[in-house]
Design a protein around this motif. Sequence first.
Motif, PDB file in Angstrom:
ATOM      1  N   ASN A 367       2.033  -2.116  -1.961  1.00 43.65           N
ATOM      2  CA  ASN A 367       2.911  -0.940  -1.964  1.00 43.65           C
ATOM      3  C   ASN A 367       3.482  -0.605  -0.590  1.00 43.65           C
ATOM      4  O   ASN A 367       4.389   0.231  -0.481  1.00 43.65           O
ATOM      5  CB  ASN A 367       2.160   0.281  -2.500  1.00 43.65           C
ATOM      6  N   TYR A 368       2.971  -1.227   0.469  1.00 38.89           N
ATOM      7  CA  TYR A 368       3.337  -0.826   1.819  1.00 38.89           C
ATOM      8  C   TYR A 368       4.087  -1.906   2.593  1.00 38.89           C
ATOM      9  O   TYR A 368       4.886  -1.603   3.482  1.00 38.89           O
ATOM     10  CB  TYR A 368       2.082  -0.423   2.604  1.00 38.89           C
ATOM     11  N   LYS A 424       6.908   4.662   8.119  1.00 35.52           N
ATOM     12  CA  LYS A 424       5.560   4.884   8.646  1.00 35.52           C
ATOM     13  C   LYS A 424       4.818   3.558   8.806  1.00 35.52           C
ATOM     14  O   LYS A 424       4.168   3.313   9.835  1.00 35.52           O
ATOM     15  CB  LYS A 424       4.791   5.822   7.709  1.00 35.52           C
ATOM     16  N   THR A 425       4.915   2.716   7.796  1.00 31.40           N
ATOM     17  CA  THR A 425       4.275   1.392   7.872  1.00 31.40           C
ATOM     18  C   THR A 425       4.895   0.555   8.994  1.00 31.40           C
ATOM     19  O   THR A 425       4.188  -0.135   9.738  1.00 31.40           O
ATOM     20  CB  THR A 425       4.436   0.652   6.529  1.00 31.40           C
ATOM     21  N   VAL A 549      -2.872   0.667   6.107  1.00 29.86           N
ATOM     22  CA  VAL A 549      -3.473   1.674   5.219  1.00 29.86           C
ATOM     23  C   VAL A 549      -4.939   1.350   4.917  1.00 29.86           C
ATOM     24  O   VAL A 549      -5.824   2.181   5.121  1.00 29.86           O
ATOM     25  CB  VAL A 549      -2.673   1.789   3.904  1.00 29.86           C
ATOM     26  N   THR A 550      -5.206   0.131   4.461  1.00 31.37           N
ATOM     27  CA  THR A 550      -6.582  -0.236   4.093  1.00 31.37           C
ATOM     28  C   THR A 550      -7.447  -0.529   5.317  1.00 31.37           C
ATOM     29  O   THR A 550      -8.679  -0.528   5.219  1.00 31.37           O
ATOM     30  CB  THR A 550      -6.580  -1.478   3.186  1.00 31.37           C
TER      31      THR A 550
END
Length: 562
Positions: A367-368, A424-425, A549-550
């Motif tokens: 998703n990112y 953001k990513t 994110v992860t």
Amino acid sequence: MLNPKFTDTLFHPLQLKKEIALPAQFTFPFYYTPHELSVLAAKDLQNYLENEANFNHNFGLKPNAEGLVIGKMFGVMVVKDEADNLGYLAAFSGKLAESNQHKGFVPTVYDTLNPEGFYKIGEQELNDINRAIEVLENSEAYHAAKNNLEACLKTYDAELKALKQTIKEKKTARNKLRESEVNNLSVEAYQNLLEELKKQSIYYHFRLKDLKNDWKLKIEEAQSHFDKIESTLNALKEKRRVQSSALQKQLHQQYSFLNYKGESKDLLDIFKNTTVRIPPAGAGECAAPKLFQYAYQQNFKPIAMAEFWWGASPKSEVRKHKQFYPSCRSKCEPILGHMMQGLNVENNPILEVKKHEKPLEILYEDNYLLLVNKPHEFLSVPGKTQLDSVQTKMQQYLPNNKPVLVHRLDMSTSGILLVAKNEKTHKNLQKQFINRTVKKRYVAVLDGELKTKKGIIDLPLRVDLDNRPQQLVCYEHGKPAKTKFEVVAVENGTTRIHFYPITGRTHQLRVHAAHSNGLNMPIVGDDLYGTKANRLYLHAEQLEFEHPVTKKQLKIVCKAPF
């Protein structure tokens, strides 16, 4: 040897052992594969340079040769004469063995080395002015006047500061005295004190005034003496500027170039509508303009052209002995743009629209972010004339997102590209690249067998202003560039190698591989720093980074297709 009597004429007949088809169009000089006829002509010229040439020039090919090592670009132009005979012309860039004239080579457009020419006479006049300036600048009178003026200013400044400090201290003392004695003295005595303090104030006022006046006269006298000498010096410098400008203008007018239609333009006309406007130093002295000019003057028909390097590699550029190279852009592009008008020339292959019809291979996606396998000879981002790119395909693939490439690959390089799906990513991943926490591995095939198994190449790079987008090694103005390498296999005259770039400069791996102070072996298929092949054998094979994110480490591998 194809032509046993190279120096007998400027038109060198090509003695062919087999029938070779003529090219349909003349060579595009800024990106080409040499035609077979050009290769034959070049070999003939190289044979002459290797075995018969006797001019005193040190190319750096013979041990213990005298003189500064200077490699040289040579050019050959295959032409047909008015009787339809096939032959070639030869030229060299700049001067050779301190001369513009050598048997067998076409002449320069204007011989700046002619001792009776206006340029040498004007150059001598400028040298005389330079010597007069140098003598005056180094004269005892000039230095004495300059030192005297500087000493006067320095001493005046020191005395002025000291007196002002004294005046300040005296004023403070008078103020304290006024306050302390107001109640201790009688009215009359206090008035007398005030009068005395007033006189002291007036005294220092006039002392300051006298100091300024005295030094003003001294400084004016020193300045006047210095200005007399300086004005003579400035007059010489202005004379030099005016004469130099006039000489350059006259020289640029002498460099008048023909084109295929018989039209003539000088350097000033050719460069007036370019971004630089003023012709750069050495414009018109390259091999290609000389070849065109002589061919047109003799009514020869240009068929094909090629230029090759002869000699040791220079310290900055990537130049290999006997290898073919395109014409330089900063000097030759405007000139040849005029000279090739009317001639049927190959299209610029760089402007050809390269499309990749198939969907790009997605190596990983969530998703990112996603990672995509970029094909070779495909742009990372849209160019000036070519819109199709990885970025535009990602925009089509993700119409509801705003995908942004986190980094780029050269058009000729294939392999892994990292794409962020949102801002953001992108910021997080970009920060990892800036902090150099992203681990990258490239695989390449070198044209040669490398004996060193591993190491680090440290060669600073900057753009070659004469040949954009090529890069060159420059310790003065270049940006730091480091590459770790490790040999994988050596076989059949090639070396498979892993590159681990520590920095990410333009063409870093390509220059570090090809440069004489790097691995001295270009990557196979490198059309800028080596020899063109079916592709550039350079592939971004592995990328390792932290997921924004992860927070898990992602290690993506994309095996090379070669």
